[in-house]
Motif scaffolding. Structure first.
Motif, PDB file in Angstrom:
ATOM      1  N   LYS A 232     -24.056  13.659 -49.363  1.00  0.00           N
ATOM      2  CA  LYS A 232     -23.801  12.263 -49.716  1.00  0.00           C
ATOM      3  C   LYS A 232     -25.061  11.436 -49.503  1.00  0.00           C
ATOM      4  O   LYS A 232     -25.396  10.560 -50.322  1.00  0.00           O
ATOM      5  CB  LYS A 232     -22.662  11.711 -48.856  1.00  0.00           C
ATOM      6  CG  LYS A 232     -22.256  10.270 -49.175  1.00  0.00           C
ATOM      7  CD  LYS A 232     -21.577  10.138 -50.514  1.00  0.00           C
ATOM      8  CE  LYS A 232     -21.045   8.740 -50.743  1.00  0.00           C
ATOM      9  NZ  LYS A 232     -20.492   8.562 -52.102  1.00  0.00           N
ATOM     10  N   ALA A 233     -25.779  11.699 -48.421  1.00  0.00           N
ATOM     11  CA  ALA A 233     -27.019  10.968 -48.138  1.00  0.00           C
ATOM     12  C   ALA A 233     -28.037  11.192 -49.256  1.00  0.00           C
ATOM     13  O   ALA A 233     -28.691  10.247 -49.716  1.00  0.00           O
ATOM     14  CB  ALA A 233     -27.604  11.411 -46.798  1.00  0.00           C
ATOM     15  N   LEU A 234     -28.157  12.434 -49.725  1.00  0.00           N
ATOM     16  CA  LEU A 234     -29.128  12.743 -50.769  1.00  0.00           C
ATOM     17  C   LEU A 234     -28.725  12.158 -52.118  1.00  0.00           C
ATOM     18  O   LEU A 234     -29.586  11.844 -52.951  1.00  0.00           O
ATOM     19  CB  LEU A 234     -29.320  14.260 -50.876  1.00  0.00           C
ATOM     20  CG  LEU A 234     -30.001  14.905 -49.657  1.00  0.00           C
ATOM     21  CD1 LEU A 234     -30.046  16.416 -49.797  1.00  0.00           C
ATOM     22  CD2 LEU A 234     -31.405  14.347 -49.459  1.00  0.00           C
ATOM     23  N   CYS A 235     -27.419  11.993 -52.340  1.00  0.00           N
ATOM     24  CA  CYS A 235     -26.958  11.295 -53.550  1.00  0.00           C
ATOM     25  C   CYS A 235     -27.461   9.852 -53.542  1.00  0.00           C
ATOM     26  O   CYS A 235     -27.916   9.325 -54.565  1.00  0.00           O
ATOM     27  CB  CYS A 235     -25.434  11.322 -53.636  1.00  0.00           C
ATOM     28  SG  CYS A 235     -24.754  12.915 -54.124  1.00  0.00           S
ATOM     29  N   TYR A 236     -27.399   9.234 -52.360  1.00  0.00           N
ATOM     30  CA  TYR A 236     -27.891   7.860 -52.233  1.00  0.00           C
ATOM     31  C   TYR A 236     -29.414   7.800 -52.379  1.00  0.00           C
ATOM     32  O   TYR A 236     -29.961   6.802 -52.870  1.00  0.00           O
ATOM     33  CB  TYR A 236     -27.463   7.253 -50.901  1.00  0.00           C
ATOM     34  CG  TYR A 236     -26.045   6.738 -50.892  1.00  0.00           C
ATOM     35  CD1 TYR A 236     -25.569   5.931 -51.920  1.00  0.00           C
ATOM     36  CD2 TYR A 236     -25.173   7.038 -49.847  1.00  0.00           C
ATOM     37  CE1 TYR A 236     -24.269   5.452 -51.917  1.00  0.00           C
ATOM     38  CE2 TYR A 236     -23.873   6.558 -49.838  1.00  0.00           C
ATOM     39  CZ  TYR A 236     -23.429   5.762 -50.874  1.00  0.00           C
ATOM     40  OH  TYR A 236     -22.142   5.287 -50.869  1.00  0.00           O
ATOM     41  N   VAL A 237     -30.100   8.852 -51.957  1.00  0.00           N
ATOM     42  CA  VAL A 237     -31.558   8.901 -52.135  1.00  0.00           C
ATOM     43  C   VAL A 237     -31.889   8.860 -53.625  1.00  0.00           C
ATOM     44  O   VAL A 237     -32.796   8.129 -54.054  1.00  0.00           O
ATOM     45  CB  VAL A 237     -32.148  10.175 -51.495  1.00  0.00           C
ATOM     46  CG1 VAL A 237     -33.638  10.307 -51.829  1.00  0.00           C
ATOM     47  CG2 VAL A 237     -31.965  10.146 -49.983  1.00  0.00           C
ATOM     48  N   SER A 238     -31.141   9.630 -54.421  1.00  0.00           N
ATOM     49  CA  SER A 238     -31.360   9.630 -55.872  1.00  0.00           C
ATOM     50  C   SER A 238     -31.087   8.253 -56.461  1.00  0.00           C
ATOM     51  O   SER A 238     -31.846   7.765 -57.310  1.00  0.00           O
ATOM     52  CB  SER A 238     -30.454  10.677 -56.538  1.00  0.00           C
ATOM     53  OG  SER A 238     -30.759  11.973 -56.077  1.00  0.00           O
ATOM     54  N   GLU A 239     -30.001   7.619 -56.003  1.00  0.00           N
ATOM     55  CA  GLU A 239     -29.678   6.270 -56.490  1.00  0.00           C
ATOM     56  C   GLU A 239     -30.762   5.269 -56.094  1.00  0.00           C
ATOM     57  O   GLU A 239     -31.120   4.372 -56.879  1.00  0.00           O
ATOM     58  CB  GLU A 239     -28.330   5.813 -55.921  1.00  0.00           C
ATOM     59  CG  GLU A 239     -27.130   6.514 -56.531  1.00  0.00           C
ATOM     60  CD  GLU A 239     -25.823   5.927 -56.029  1.00  0.00           C
ATOM     61  OE1 GLU A 239     -25.783   4.709 -55.735  1.00  0.00           O
ATOM     62  OE2 GLU A 239     -24.842   6.685 -55.905  1.00  0.00           O
TER      63      GLU A 239
END
Length: 337
Positions: free
Chosen positions: A144-151
């Motif tokens: 989930k953290a890495l999804c936010y990094v992409s965003e």
């Protein structure tokens, strides 16, 4: 100015009030307000507006400090009361408190609420992105953290050193070694950030978790700064998991050099020796710990009950409700058996 009998004009009043707001000094703002009321000076709309804004700014600074305090104590109930107060009084319309709220709820264990606050935040700046990424990584929600990094990248917000600690930690908790390597390399090449010891620590943790012990050791030895006990401890843990006696000994010895009074390195190395059936060396380390009277600092946990935070240490009987707690624990053990 007042000592020499000169009455300040509205420009002077506005300047002092603005300065008190910048420094978060509510006392000065109140003093000026009191002076205005007592002196009978007529203030214009501009000064009135500055005074109101200053009260709001100082109030938010106070709330930021309070939220941080409750977060450090894990006091979720008290923090929730503050959030209710903030919402009811419209003190967070610009989202300036969102990063603090995210940190508070995350530290108190309510990750879902932290995510909700982020998703509803009107202020997607570096601080809110960093807060949600780091807190998710810390609680093991790496994907989930890495999804936010992409965003965040899509939003064209560049990370800072703190953000990258969260990013690399997320990679470590999800076992994404290649992605972690790319992010680490991008720090200097893409974002112009020089990796600090915390970033190297995250990489050693990631590489060690994946069993690449030689690579992790080479990274430690190639660091531009001396590795600390956290990095050597992380590496030693990986050596124990993968039972690498040779590198485990190296890590343990380095730990002993950094902190001779901490028995943890000896205990870990003793466990590695025992797993390899090297019982003489294992018992020798245990004997060494006992003879030197070495003890590790006890762990502490806390819970919130009816708005109060209760802390507990290992083998600690100082809590005022110790007898009742111990009695209940024994009842639970009987029911489980």
């Amino acid at each position: 100015m007042r000592r020499v009998g000169v009455m300040p004009d509205m420009v002077a009043v506005a300047t002092v009030v603005s300065a008190s707001g910048l420094f978060g000094d509510l006392g000065i703002a109140k003093t000026i307000h009191y002076f205005i009321e007592k002196s009978g000076v007529e203030v214009d709309a501009f000064v009135s507006s500055i005074l109101i804004n200053t009260y709001g700014e100082c109030g938010n600074l106070t709330l930021l400090s309070t939220l941080s305090a409750w977060a450090s104590h894990g006091a979720l109930e008290a923090g929730a009361w503050i959030l209710s107060y903030v919402n009811n009084n419209g003190l967070n319309r610009d989202g300036s408190l969102d990063s603090s709220l995210i940190n508070m709820y995350s530290k108190c264990g309510d990750i879902a609420k932290a995510i909700q606050i982020f998703e509803e935040s009107p202020r997607r700046d570096l601080f809110t992105w960093t807060s949600i990424i780091c807190r998710l990584a810390m609680h093991g929600h790496g994907k989930k953290a890495l999804c936010y990094v992409s965003e965040m990248n899509e939003s064209q917000v560049s990370p800072d050193e703190v953000t990258m600690v969260g990013v690399l930690s997320a990679c470590a908790h999800t076992g994404l070694i290649e992605q972690g390597r790319r992010y680490f390399q991008s720090m200097e090449k893409v974002f112009g950030l020089v990796p600090k010891i915390e970033h190297y620590g995250c990489m050693v943790d990631l590489i060690g978790r994946m069993g690449c012990l030689k690579e992790a050791y080479d990274l430690i030895m190639g660091m531009p700064m001396e590795a600390n006990e956290i990095i050597w401890g992380s590496f030693l843990s990986a050596c124990r998991v993968y039972n690498n006696v040779e590198l485990g000994e190296v890590a343990a010895r380095r730990l002993l050099e950094l902190d001779p009074c901490d028995p943890w390195g000896r205990v870990m190395l003793s466990n590695i020796f025992a797993k390899e059936a090297k019982y003489d060396r294992s018992m020798g380390l245990r004997k060494e710990i006992k003879e030197q009277g070495l003890k590790k600092s006890p762990g502490c946990s806390s819970i919130e009950v009816n708005g109060g935070v209760h802390g507990f240490l290992v083998e600690d009987n100082s809590h005022p409700c110790y007898n009742e707690i111990n009695s209940m624990r024994e009842k639970i053990e009987k029911l489980m058996n």
